[in-house]
Design a protein around this motif. Sequence first.
Motif, PDB file in Angstrom:
ATOM      1  N   LEU A 104       0.829  -1.204   0.000  1.00  0.00           N
ATOM      2  CA  LEU A 104       0.000   0.000   0.000  1.00  0.00           C
ATOM      3  C   LEU A 104       0.866   1.257   0.000  1.00  0.00           C
ATOM      4  O   LEU A 104       0.580   2.217  -0.719  1.00  0.00           O
ATOM      5  N   GLU A 105       1.931   1.240   0.806  1.00  0.00           N
ATOM      6  CA  GLU A 105       2.826   2.398   0.817  1.00  0.00           C
ATOM      7  C   GLU A 105       3.458   2.611  -0.548  1.00  0.00           C
ATOM      8  O   GLU A 105       3.556   3.749  -1.036  1.00  0.00           O
ATOM      9  N   ARG A 106       3.900   1.520  -1.188  1.00  0.00           N
ATOM     10  CA  ARG A 106       4.505   1.659  -2.519  1.00  0.00           C
ATOM     11  C   ARG A 106       3.498   2.185  -3.534  1.00  0.00           C
ATOM     12  O   ARG A 106       3.852   2.946  -4.435  1.00  0.00           O
ATOM     13  N   ARG A 107       2.243   1.791  -3.379  1.00  0.00           N
ATOM     14  CA  ARG A 107       1.208   2.279  -4.290  1.00  0.00           C
ATOM     15  C   ARG A 107       0.939   3.771  -4.069  1.00  0.00           C
ATOM     16  O   ARG A 107       0.710   4.515  -5.020  1.00  0.00           O
ATOM     17  N   LEU A 167       1.477   6.783  -6.732  1.00  0.00           N
ATOM     18  CA  LEU A 167       0.471   7.804  -6.989  1.00  0.00           C
ATOM     19  C   LEU A 167       1.066   9.204  -6.914  1.00  0.00           C
ATOM     20  O   LEU A 167       0.763  10.076  -7.743  1.00  0.00           O
ATOM     21  N   LEU A 168       1.953   9.418  -5.949  1.00  0.00           N
ATOM     22  CA  LEU A 168       2.536  10.754  -5.758  1.00  0.00           C
ATOM     23  C   LEU A 168       3.498  11.151  -6.870  1.00  0.00           C
ATOM     24  O   LEU A 168       3.932  12.310  -6.923  1.00  0.00           O
ATOM     25  N   ARG A 169       3.818  10.222  -7.772  1.00  0.00           N
ATOM     26  CA  ARG A 169       4.707  10.561  -8.882  1.00  0.00           C
ATOM     27  C   ARG A 169       4.075  11.537  -9.871  1.00  0.00           C
ATOM     28  O   ARG A 169       4.770  12.093 -10.726  1.00  0.00           O
ATOM     29  N   VAL A 170       2.761  11.747  -9.770  1.00  0.00           N
ATOM     30  CA  VAL A 170       2.135  12.755 -10.628  1.00  0.00           C
ATOM     31  C   VAL A 170       2.540  14.167 -10.195  1.00  0.00           C
ATOM     32  O   VAL A 170       2.385  15.121 -10.957  1.00  0.00           O
ATOM     33  N   LEU A 171       3.059  14.301  -8.978  1.00  0.00           N
ATOM     34  CA  LEU A 171       3.504  15.599  -8.474  1.00  0.00           C
ATOM     35  C   LEU A 171       4.905  15.915  -8.997  1.00  0.00           C
ATOM     36  O   LEU A 171       5.688  15.003  -9.272  1.00  0.00           O
ATOM     37  N   PRO A 172       5.246  17.187  -9.145  1.00  0.00           N
ATOM     38  CA  PRO A 172       6.605  17.541  -9.561  1.00  0.00           C
ATOM     39  C   PRO A 172       7.649  17.008  -8.583  1.00  0.00           C
ATOM     40  O   PRO A 172       7.390  16.892  -7.377  1.00  0.00           O
ATOM     41  N   GLY A 173       8.838  16.704  -9.087  1.00  0.00           N
ATOM     42  CA  GLY A 173       9.892  16.141  -8.258  1.00  0.00           C
ATOM     43  C   GLY A 173      10.268  17.025  -7.092  1.00  0.00           C
ATOM     44  O   GLY A 173      10.477  16.535  -5.975  1.00  0.00           O
ATOM     45  N   TRP A 174      10.344  18.349  -7.316  1.00  0.00           N
ATOM     46  CA  TRP A 174      10.735  19.248  -6.233  1.00  0.00           C
ATOM     47  C   TRP A 174       9.685  19.267  -5.120  1.00  0.00           C
ATOM     48  O   TRP A 174      10.007  19.414  -3.938  1.00  0.00           O
ATOM     49  N   TYR A 175       8.419  19.074  -5.499  1.00  0.00           N
ATOM     50  CA  TYR A 175       7.357  19.065  -4.494  1.00  0.00           C
ATOM     51  C   TYR A 175       7.404  17.764  -3.691  1.00  0.00           C
ATOM     52  O   TYR A 175       7.234  17.773  -2.461  1.00  0.00           O
ATOM     53  N   ARG A 176       7.649  16.645  -4.403  1.00  0.00           N
ATOM     54  CA  ARG A 176       7.751  15.369  -3.698  1.00  0.00           C
ATOM     55  C   ARG A 176       8.921  15.369  -2.722  1.00  0.00           C
ATOM     56  O   ARG A 176       8.832  14.804  -1.636  1.00  0.00           O
ATOM     57  N   VAL A 217       2.736  10.633   2.592  1.00  0.00           N
ATOM     58  CA  VAL A 217       2.614   9.185   2.767  1.00  0.00           C
ATOM     59  C   VAL A 217       2.211   8.863   4.207  1.00  0.00           C
ATOM     60  O   VAL A 217       1.366   7.995   4.458  1.00  0.00           O
ATOM     61  N   GLY A 218       2.801   9.580   5.167  1.00  0.00           N
ATOM     62  CA  GLY A 218       2.441   9.358   6.559  1.00  0.00           C
ATOM     63  C   GLY A 218       0.971   9.651   6.824  1.00  0.00           C
ATOM     64  O   GLY A 218       0.305   8.913   7.559  1.00  0.00           O
ATOM     65  N   LEU A 219       0.461  10.715   6.195  1.00  0.00           N
ATOM     66  CA  LEU A 219      -0.961  11.035   6.362  1.00  0.00           C
ATOM     67  C   LEU A 219      -1.845   9.992   5.708  1.00  0.00           C
ATOM     68  O   LEU A 219      -2.893   9.596   6.256  1.00  0.00           O
ATOM     69  N   PHE A 220      -1.450   9.529   4.531  1.00  0.00           N
ATOM     70  CA  PHE A 220      -2.233   8.497   3.850  1.00  0.00           C
ATOM     71  C   PHE A 220      -2.320   7.211   4.678  1.00  0.00           C
ATOM     72  O   PHE A 220      -3.360   6.542   4.712  1.00  0.00           O
ATOM     73  N   LEU A 221      -1.209   6.861   5.316  1.00  0.00           N
ATOM     74  CA  LEU A 221      -1.134   5.586   6.033  1.00  0.00           C
ATOM     75  C   LEU A 221      -1.561   5.673   7.493  1.00  0.00           C
ATOM     76  O   LEU A 221      -1.542   4.666   8.198  1.00  0.00           O
ATOM     77  N   ALA A 222      -1.907   6.865   7.943  1.00  0.00           N
ATOM     78  CA  ALA A 222      -2.311   7.025   9.340  1.00  0.00           C
ATOM     79  C   ALA A 222      -3.509   6.133   9.652  1.00  0.00           C
ATOM     80  O   ALA A 222      -4.493   6.082   8.897  1.00  0.00           O
ATOM     81  N   ASP A 223      -3.411   5.409  10.734  1.00  0.00           N
ATOM     82  CA  ASP A 223      -4.481   4.523  11.223  1.00  0.00           C
ATOM     83  C   ASP A 223      -4.742   3.329  10.309  1.00  0.00           C
ATOM     84  O   ASP A 223      -5.746   2.625  10.494  1.00  0.00           O
ATOM     85  N   SER A 262      -4.712  -3.465  -0.200  1.00  0.00           N
ATOM     86  CA  SER A 262      -5.524  -2.287  -0.518  1.00  0.00           C
ATOM     87  C   SER A 262      -4.821  -1.390  -1.530  1.00  0.00           C
ATOM     88  O   SER A 262      -3.612  -1.493  -1.770  1.00  0.00           O
ATOM     89  N   TRP A 263      -5.620  -0.492  -2.112  1.00  0.00           N
ATOM     90  CA  TRP A 263      -5.137   0.499  -3.074  1.00  0.00           C
ATOM     91  C   TRP A 263      -5.565   1.888  -2.615  1.00  0.00           C
ATOM     92  O   TRP A 263      -6.518   2.023  -1.842  1.00  0.00           O
ATOM     93  N   PRO A 264      -4.890   2.921  -3.077  1.00  0.00           N
ATOM     94  CA  PRO A 264      -5.371   4.278  -2.776  1.00  0.00           C
ATOM     95  C   PRO A 264      -6.806   4.455  -3.247  1.00  0.00           C
ATOM     96  O   PRO A 264      -7.198   3.930  -4.300  1.00  0.00           O
ATOM     97  N   GLY A 265      -7.595   5.171  -2.482  1.00  0.00           N
ATOM     98  CA  GLY A 265      -8.995   5.387  -2.843  1.00  0.00           C
ATOM     99  C   GLY A 265      -9.144   6.354  -4.004  1.00  0.00           C
ATOM    100  O   GLY A 265      -8.230   7.124  -4.330  1.00  0.00           O
ATOM    101  N   TRP A 266     -10.332   6.303  -4.642  1.00  0.00           N
ATOM    102  CA  TRP A 266     -10.590   7.211  -5.757  1.00  0.00           C
ATOM    103  C   TRP A 266     -10.526   8.669  -5.319  1.00  0.00           C
ATOM    104  O   TRP A 266     -10.045   9.532  -6.058  1.00  0.00           O
ATOM    105  N   GLY A 267     -11.028   8.943  -4.114  1.00  0.00           N
ATOM    106  CA  GLY A 267     -10.973  10.315  -3.621  1.00  0.00           C
ATOM    107  C   GLY A 267      -9.546  10.794  -3.426  1.00  0.00           C
ATOM    108  O   GLY A 267      -9.208  11.935  -3.759  1.00  0.00           O
TER     109      GLY A 267
END
Length: 244
Positions: free
Chosen positions: A7-10, A14-23, A31-37, A47-52
Amino acid sequence: MSGSSRLERRYRALLRVLPGWYRAEREEEMVGLFLADRDDELDLEHSWPGWGEAGATAVLALRVRLGARRPAGGLVRLVGMTGLLAQLVMVGQVWAAVARSGVPPQAWWADVPVVVAFAALVAGHRAVGRAAGAVTGVLAVLPWAHAVLSGAPWWFTAVFALPVWVTAAAVVAGFHAEAPRPGPRWWAAAVAGVAAGAVVSLVGAVAVWLSWLTFLWAWVVAAALVAVLRPWRAAPRPAAPDPA
């Protein structure tokens, strides 16, 4: 990464759509916020990242790439404003022809969102401008869809609709909440554009009712006004965000 879950790798993919400097600045935090709880082993492996989450990340990527100080953002906003300006030239042509002939256009109401979008954006009401810009794109679908369903040459309608769709997309994408307000020189460009369209229509130099020449004239006038006035150079700094 070797000890990370699927799930973390997924999420990182997903975050690769963001510019490199932003990542580089925000990836670990996001990633920490996505994986919280999310500590269930089955969840982490299957699991996979949600559509939202995917949609929100895509919108963020677009907004970051088209930011207030990003060249791509400035270009997209210029395309949007120039497209609206060209449509205002056509509005001037059509209504001058109406004044000359007394025959009202069949879909006069389609001019309203163009005027609203342009005026709202220059006045700093980005949310209203984006909404009206989106309406112009939707309205351009109607004659194209009618041509497709009726068996008429749909490509002919698409020639006129495509620039409107590009303009609508540029307005919606470019004028997000952090985008700078268009400069006041756009008001002068609008007045000059409408006047040029009206004068040429009144003297009969251009056929008005959706002719190739009318269409080309409107875009040439808009491009010329933008080249001469260079309204982007008078653009103020980004204002406080309004509801996007």
